[in-house]
Design an enzyme around this catalytic site. Structure first.
Site, PDB file in Angstrom:
ATOM      1  N   LYS A   1       0.827  -1.166  -0.278  1.00  0.00           N
ATOM      2  CA  LYS A   1      -0.051   0.122   0.018  1.00  0.00           C
ATOM      3  C   LYS A   1       0.835   1.278  -0.050  1.00  0.00           C
ATOM      4  O   LYS A   1       0.559   2.146  -0.626  1.00  0.00           O
ATOM      5  CB  LYS A   1      -0.809   0.018   1.301  1.00  0.00           C
TER       6      LYS A   1
ATOM      7  N   GLU B   1     -10.101   6.416   2.775  1.00  0.00           N
ATOM      8  CA  GLU B   1     -10.638   5.399   3.195  1.00  0.00           C
ATOM      9  C   GLU B   1      -9.923   4.089   3.710  1.00  0.00           C
ATOM     10  O   GLU B   1      -8.711   3.896   3.257  1.00  0.00           O
ATOM     11  CB  GLU B   1     -11.806   4.826   2.097  1.00  0.00           C
TER      12      GLU B   1
ATOM     13  N   SER C   1       1.753  -9.728  -0.900  1.00  0.00           N
ATOM     14  CA  SER C   1       1.507  -8.304  -0.950  1.00  0.00           C
ATOM     15  C   SER C   1       1.660  -7.727   0.515  1.00  0.00           C
ATOM     16  O   SER C   1       1.899  -6.475   0.699  1.00  0.00           O
ATOM     17  CB  SER C   1       0.217  -7.983  -1.334  1.00  0.00           C
TER      18      SER C   1
HETATM   19  C1  LIG Z   1      -1.686  -7.089   2.398  1.00  0.00           C
HETATM   20  C2  LIG Z   1      -2.713  -6.461   1.485  1.00  0.00           C
HETATM   21  N1  LIG Z   1      -2.945  -7.364   0.281  1.00  0.00           N
HETATM   22  C3  LIG Z   1      -3.879  -7.019  -0.432  1.00  0.00           C
HETATM   23  C4  LIG Z   1      -4.781  -6.276  -0.359  1.00  0.00           C
HETATM   24  C5  LIG Z   1      -5.821  -6.009  -1.295  1.00  0.00           C
HETATM   25  O1  LIG Z   1      -5.793  -4.793  -1.774  1.00  0.00           O
HETATM   26  P1  LIG Z   1      -5.431  -4.648  -3.450  1.00  0.00           P
HETATM   27  O2  LIG Z   1      -6.127  -5.981  -4.232  1.00  0.00           O
HETATM   28  O3  LIG Z   1      -5.772  -3.330  -4.069  1.00  0.00           O
HETATM   29  O4  LIG Z   1      -3.934  -5.205  -3.444  1.00  0.00           O
HETATM   30  C6  LIG Z   1      -4.596  -5.557   0.839  1.00  0.00           C
HETATM   31  C7  LIG Z   1      -5.614  -4.401   1.517  1.00  0.00           C
HETATM   32  O5  LIG Z   1      -5.729  -3.913   2.365  1.00  0.00           O
HETATM   33  C8  LIG Z   1      -3.618  -5.799   1.751  1.00  0.00           C
HETATM   34  O6  LIG Z   1      -3.665  -5.123   2.998  1.00  0.00           O
END
Ligand SMILES: Cc1ncc(COP(=O)(O)O)c(C=O)c1O
Lengths: 399, 271
Positions: free
Chosen positions: A90, A112, A379
C-alpha cells in the site's frame, strides 16, 4: 494501444461516474499527475523515498522449501512486498499520491480504509510529508481493527468511524467521497486501490507498477527468462495490477488474480467480484460488482479484511473480458491453510490477503509441468492478522 | 404521446409567467412505504408543486448527506424496484395526476434495468425524466440519446466548481431544466447558502437554454423567497425528508405535515 483512453476507459470499463462537483478536481488531478509523471525532480524524490524509506527494491525470494513441499518440480519465487515499511504494498501508492498532493498545493489528505492497512500507509506518508490526514473507516472495522486505529492516531491522523450503510469499507469510501465533494479545493483524496474514477485506476497502477518492474528485472537476472505464471490476490486489485502490468505485453506470461471465496461462492459471504459478480457502476467506475437483481450493492466477506470489497479495479474487469488475465477464487479455509503452510515451511507469516495467492499455487501445483517458474506476489505481512487467526483456530479447537 | 421533457420545461415556464419561481419538492420514494409515497405525491400536487423530484433509493448514495442517506436506508427495507415505481406513476396518471415527475437516482439501478428499457417504460408510464447525479457529461452520451428518443427530460447538474464554458456545454445537453447545485458539497439542509449564489445563478441562466433550477441545502421559506428572484425553479429536499422522518411514529399526520410545509414553500416562490 495504451489504456486507459483519454476518458479513462478500459474497453467498456472505468470512466468517471461521479457528481459534477468533482469533475473539475479529477481533471486537475489528471493534469497534475501527467505533468509530474514526466518531471525528473518528482521522480527522483519519489525514488529516493522508495529506496531509503520504504526499503525498495524488495527481494525476489526463491522459496525452495515451499517448492519442495509442493512436489519439488516447480521454481517458486515470492516477491517480498511484506518487507516494505508498514508491511504491505500500500505504501508504494500512498507515498506517490501524497507527494503529488503536496506538489499540487493541497493542505489536507483524506483516505478510506477497511482493515486499516491503507489508512496506516496514508497516515505514514502524510506524517512524512507533513500534511493533515483524516481517515474514514467503517464503524464495524474500527472495532475489528482496533490496533490499526491506534496506529493511525499515533501517526497523527484523525480516524472517523462511519456509521452509514454496512459500516464497512464501501461505506468508508462513500464518506470519503462526501468529504472530498465538500472540501475539494483544499483536499486530496488518496484512494487505496486501482478503483474509483479516472485517473485513479491508472495512477495507482502506475505507482504500484514498481512491483512488476522490479520482479521482471530480478527474475531475468536469476533465471535468465521470464516467469511462466504470476499469481496475486485481488481485493480492489492494486497489488495484482502493479505486479502484472509490466508483463502485459509478454504474452507467454500467464497472470492469475485470486479473489476471496470467503465462506463459499454458493453463499452470500464472499468477495469474488470478478468470479461471480456482474457489471455495474459504483464509486465512480463501471466494473464488476457484487449486486442484487435491482442493482443495490451487496456486502462482501472474507477472512482477509483487505479483500472485503464488492467492487474491483476496472482494468481487471477488462483483463477478464479480453482473457489477458484469469481470475479465480479460494475460500477462507484454503487461505488459512496456506497462511500456516508458508509460516511453517519458509518462516514467513503472510498477510491473509496474500495467503489467498499462496493457496491458489498450492491448489494448482500438482498439475503444473516441471520447471515452471511461478512468482507469487506476497503483498503484505501477517503481523496484523495473527490475533484474528488465533481466535479463528481457537474456535475450531485447532490451537 | 405527451413529451415528458417538454412538460417539465413548460411547468417551470408557466410558474415563471405567473410571477413565481417553480417549486420542485423532493421525496425519497418508498420512504416509509410506496403506498405513503403515492399519498405524498397527491399532497405535493395539491400543495402547488410545479414539478416533483422522486428519489429512487440506492445502497451507496455518495452525494447525499445524513438525512437522505437515512431515508434511503428506510426505503431499502421495502426492497423497492424501478418496476414498482413505474407502475405507481402509471397508476397515478390513470387517476389524473398532472404534475410532471422526474425520478432522481444513482446510475447503477438504471444501468442494471437497462437504460433503453427504462426509458421506454418510463415514457409509457408517464414519468417525465430522470436526474442521475453520478452521470456527468463525459459519461452521459448514451443516456442523452436514449432520453431524447423517448422524449424524457435528462436533467444534468452543474456545480459551483463547474467553470462557465463547461456549464454552458452541460446546459446545452440538459433537457427539462438545468440543476444548479447551490453548494460545494452534499445534500442536506443548511442555514446559510454561499454568498455568491445569486451571481452564479445569474450567470447560469445567461448561459443556459433551459430553465435553471437550484437545489441542495435550501430548507426554509425565507431562502426560497430570496432565491425566487434568481432561479427559475427551486428544489427543496432534505427539509421535506426531515418532516417525513419526524412523523414516522405518527403516520396519520405525516402527509398533512408535508402538505402544509410545501404550501408555505410555494407561497414563498412569489417574486
Ligand atoms: C496485504 C494486502 N494485500 C492485498 C490487499 C488488497 O488490496 P489490493 O487488491 O488493492 O492489492 C490489501 C488491502 O488492504 C492488503 O492489506
Amino acid at each position: 494501444m495504451a489504456l486507459p483512453d483519454k476518458r479513462g476507459h478500459f474497453g467498456p470499463f472505468g470512466g468517471r461516474y461521479v457528481p459534477e462537483t468533482l469533475m473539475p478536481a479529477l481533471f486537475e488531478l489528471e493534469e497534475a499527475y501527467r505533468r509530474f509523471k514526466r518531471d525528473r525532480t518528482f521522480k527522483k524524490e519519489l525514488d529516493f523515498y522508495l529506496k531509503t524509506y520504504v526499503g525498495r527494491p524488495t527481494p525476489l525470494y526463491p522459496a525452495r522449501k515451499l517448492a519442495a513441499t509442493l512436489g519439488g518440480h516447480l521454481k517458486i519465487y515470492l516477491k517480498r512486498e511484506d518487507l516494505t515499511h508498514t508491511g504491505a504494498h500500500k505504501i508504494n501508492n500512498t507515498l506517490g499520491q501524497v507527494l503529488l498532493a503536496q506538489k499540487m498545493g493541497k493542505k489536507r489528505i483524506i483516505a478510506e480504509t477497511g482493515a486499516g492497512q491503507h489508512g496506516v500507509a496514508t497516515a505514514t506518508a502524510a506524517a512524512l510529508v507533513g500534511l493533515e490526514c483524516v481517515v474514514y473507516m467503517g464503524a464495524k472495522d474500527t472495532v475489528r481493527q482496533e490496533m490499526n486505529v491506534f496506529r493511525m492516531e499515533l501517526l497523527g491522523a484523525k480516524v472517523v468511524p462511519v456509521y452509514s450503510g454496512t459500516q464497512t469499507l464501501k461505506d468508508a469510501i462513500n464518506e470519503a467521497i462526501r468529504d472530498w465533494v465538500t472540501n475539494v479545493e483544499t483536499t486530496h483524496y488518496v484512494i487505496g486501490s486501482v478503483v474509483g474514477p479516472h485517473p485513479y485506476p491508472m495512477m495507482v497502477r502506475d505507482f504500484q507498477s514498481v512491483i512488476g518492474r522490479e520482479t521482471r528485472r530480478q527474475i531475468l537476472k536469476s533465471e535468465g527468462r521470464l516467469p511462466d505464471i504470476l499469481i496475486a490476490c485481488v481485493g480492489g486489485g492494486s497489488n495484482a495490477m502493479g505486479f502484472f502490468f509490466p508483463f502485459v505485453n509478454d504474452q507467454s506470461v500467464q497472470m492469475i488474480g485470486v479473489e476471496a471465496a470467503g465462506a463459499g461462492l454458493d453463499t452470500d459471504k464472499h468477495s469474488a467480484t470478478l468470479t461471480v459478480g456482474e457489471p455495474g457502476v459504483l464509486h465512480g467506475m463501471l466494473t464488476y460488482l457484487l449486486q442484487d437483481q435491482v442493482g443495490q450493492i451487496k456486502g462482501a466477506h472474507s477472512v482477509a479484511p483487505g479483500l472485503d470489497y464488492p467492487g474491483v479495479g476496472p482494468e481487471h474487469a477488462f483483463f477478464k473480458e479480453t482473457g489477458r488475465a484469469t481470475y479465480v477464487a479460494v475460500d477462507d479455509q484454503e487461505a488459512l491453510a496456506a497462511f500456516r503452510l508458508l509460516s511453517e515451511t519458509e518462516g514467513i507469516i503472510p498477510a491473509l490477503e496474500s495467503a489467498h495467492a499462496v493457496a491458489y499455487l498450492v491448489k494448482i501445483a500438482p498439475k503444473l509441468p516441471p520447471n515452471t517458474i511461478v512468482v507469487v506476489n506476497l503483498s503484505g505481512r501477517g503481523d496484523k492478522d495473527v490475533a484474528a487467526v488465533r481466535e479463528y483456530l481457537k474456535g475450531k479447537g485447532d490451537a | 404521446m405527451r413529451n415528458g421533457a417538454q412538460a417539465v420545461e413548460e411547468a417551470i415556464r408557466k410558474a415563471n409567467e405567473r410571477g413565481e419561481a417553480a417549486l420542485i419538492p423532493f421525496i425519497e420514494g418508498a420512504d416509509p412505504s410506496l403506498e405513503v409515497t403515492a399519498e405524498l405525491l397527491w399532497a405535493l400536487e395539491e400543495a402547488g408543486a410545479d414539478v416533483i423530484e422522486l428519489g429512487f433509493p440506492f445502497s451507496d448514495p455518495l452525494a447525499d448527506g445524513p438525512t437522505i442517506q437515512e431515508a434511503a436506508q428506510r426505503a431499502l427495507k421495502n426492497r423497492p424496484t424501478l418496476s414498482d415505481f413505474l407502475a405507481m406513476v402509471e397508476n397515478l396518471r390513470r387517476k389524473g395526476f398532472k404534475t410532471p415527475i422526474v425520478i432522481m437516482g444513482y446510475l447503477n439501478p438504471f444501468y442494471r434495468f437497462g437504460l433503453e428499457n427504462f426509458a421506454k417504460q418510463a415514457q409509457k408510464a408517464g414519468l417525465n425524466g430522470a436526474i442521475i447525479p453520478d452521470l456527468p457529461l463525459e459519461e452521459a452520451k448514451p443516456w442523452l440519446k436514449i432520453a431524447h428518443r423517448y422524449q424524457l427530460a435528462a436533467v444534468m447538474l452543474a456545480a459551483p466548481t463547474t467553470p462557465p464554458e463547461r456549464l454552458a456545454r452541460i446546459a446545452q445537453n440538459s433537457s427539462g431544466f438545468l440543476y444548479y447545485v447551490s453548494v460545494t458539497g452534499i445534500t442536506g439542509a443548511r442555514n446559510k447558502l454561499p454568498e455568491d449564489l445569486a451571481l452564479k445563478l445569474d450567470l447560469a441562466r445567461e448561459l443556459s437554454p433551459v430553465p435553471v433550477g437550484v437545489g441542495f441545502g435550501i430548507s426554509r421559506p425565507e431562502q426560497v423567497a430570496h432565491l425566487a428572484n434568481f432561479a427559475d425553479a427551486i428544489v427543496v429536499g432534505s427539509a421535506i425528508v426531515k418532516i417525513i422522518a419526524a412523523h414516522l411514529k405518527k403516520p396519520a399526520s405525516l402527509v398533512k405535515a408535508v402538505r402544509d410545509f410545501v404550501v408555505e414553500l410555494k407561497a414563498a416562490t412569489k417574486r
